[in-house]
Design an enzyme around this catalytic site. Structure first.
Site, short mmCIF file in Angstrom:
data_model
loop_
_atom_site.label_atom_id
_atom_site.label_comp_id
_atom_site.label_asym_id
_atom_site.label_seq_id
_atom_site.Cartn_x
_atom_site.Cartn_y
_atom_site.Cartn_z
N SER A 160 0.51 -8.68 -3.21
CA SER A 160 1.15 -8.72 -1.98
C SER A 160 0.37 -8.98 -0.64
O SER A 160 0.02 -9.13 -0.29
CB SER A 160 2.55 -7.59 -1.81
OG SER A 160 2.89 -7.38 -0.13
N TYR A 186 0.80 2.05 -2.13
CA TYR A 186 1.10 0.25 -2.54
C TYR A 186 0.27 -0.86 -2.09
O TYR A 186 -0.07 -1.28 -2.26
CB TYR A 186 2.55 0.40 -2.03
CG TYR A 186 2.83 -1.40 -2.80
CD1 TYR A 186 3.89 -1.43 -3.62
CD2 TYR A 186 3.17 -2.45 -1.43
CE1 TYR A 186 4.10 -3.04 -3.73
CE2 TYR A 186 3.51 -3.51 -1.76
CZ TYR A 186 4.01 -3.64 -3.23
OH TYR A 186 4.28 -4.43 -3.55
#
Length: 306
Positions: A160, A186
């Site tokens: 990401s 994350y």
């Protein structure tokens, strides 16, 4: 210096656009996180191109329904579900032990994002690190022999642009001695996913196994349930079919023959950036493609996943 790879595809391209004219008959793929969103579209596009696709899922009953729907919509009966919980390394080993034959494409797509409270896996690992990276690492290493038998296998490590927010803190990946930050954890797990592609390629390219990392783009899925939805401007949002385009490019396009250890976004290789972008995050952080860090992370992961 390696030349940055560009393709005829871009932001608006769909998975079917990328695989137009590509025949995957006779190949086998595993796509994690294929119950919905980008993973489901990735599995559907690969099946539509002729690949036999396995969907590893926690809920096999629901997975069978999903597999049957993909098979119906693509006309490809070789779409099946199999039990796998990436949070539990015992479950990963069971999936690996049950696998037979070669594997041509491994798409490590599943993920969780921004859990509000520190949560741990059955083996005691921070949950985002455990699911997003460690479970996929154990799956990848466990399927090494199957990938080697494919005579030209590809691994897709779904990252990401959030990786640009934080490097992986290798001395405390499980948040034992520092405060837990939902977004930071994350981001670190997604940095680790890029590093996985770098080191897998270094170790296994001689066996015909190549790995690349991808950023699917801003796609509204269940992933953002703790975030209140997508945070990026609407003009940057993609459909699941557009989000899956970069994954299937890396998994199956002949344009990437012989290419490994790189990071792709919008269907093209991203440039390396050495400072955190001030606008919309783009590019791949230098720390995410650092070979020494990649090797060190692999060693750590091997120890904790064994």
């Amino acid at each position: 210096m390696t030349q940055t790879l560009t393709t005829p595809f871009g932001f608006a391209s769909t998975a079917d656009d990328v695989l137009a004219g590509v025949d995957l008959t006779g190949t086998r793929a595993v796509v994690t996180g294929a119950a919905s969103g980008v993973g489901r579209e990735t599995a559907r596009a690969l099946a539509r191109a002729g690949a036999a696709v396995v969907l590893p899922v926690r809920n096999v009953e629901a997975g069978n329904v999903n597999a049957a729907e993909i098979a119906r919509s693509t006309g490809n009966p070789e779409v099946t579900a199999a039990p796998l919980d990436l949070a539990d390394l015992t479950s990963v080993r069971e999936f690996v032990d049950a696998w037979q034959g070669p594997l041509h494409m491994l798409v490590n797509n599943a993920g969780i994002m921004a859990l509000p409270e520190l949560t741990r896996t059955p083996q005691g690992h921070e949950m985002q690190f455990g699911v997003n990276f460690l479970g996929h690492f154990a799956l990848t290493v466990g399927l090494h022999d199957a990938l080697s038998r494919a005579d030209g296998a590809r691994i897709v490590s779904v990252s990401s642009n959030a990786h640009l927010f934080a490097p992986a803190v290798l001395d405390d990946l499980d948040c034992h001695s520092r405060p837990y930050d939902p977004i930071g954890a994350y981001a670190e797990s997604k940095t680790a996913n890029v590093l996985l592609a770098v080191e897998a390629t270094r170790r296994w390219a001689g066996e015909g196994i190549l790995a690349n990392a991808v950023h699917p783009g801003a796609v509204a899925t269940k992933l953002q349930k703790y975030m209140g939805g997508l945070q990026s401007p609407p003009e940057l949002h993609k459909t699941p079919a557009q989000g899956a385009a970069t994954s299937v490019l890396v998994a199956a396009s002949p344009l990437l023959t012989g290419v490994g250890g790189r990071y792709f976004e919008d269907c093209n290789e991203a440039p390396v950036v050495r400072e955190r972008p001030t606008g919309v995050p783009a590019g791949v952080a230098a720390y995410a493609v650092d070979p020494e860090t990649a090797e060190r992370l692999w060693t750590i992961a091997t120890d904790v996943a064994s």
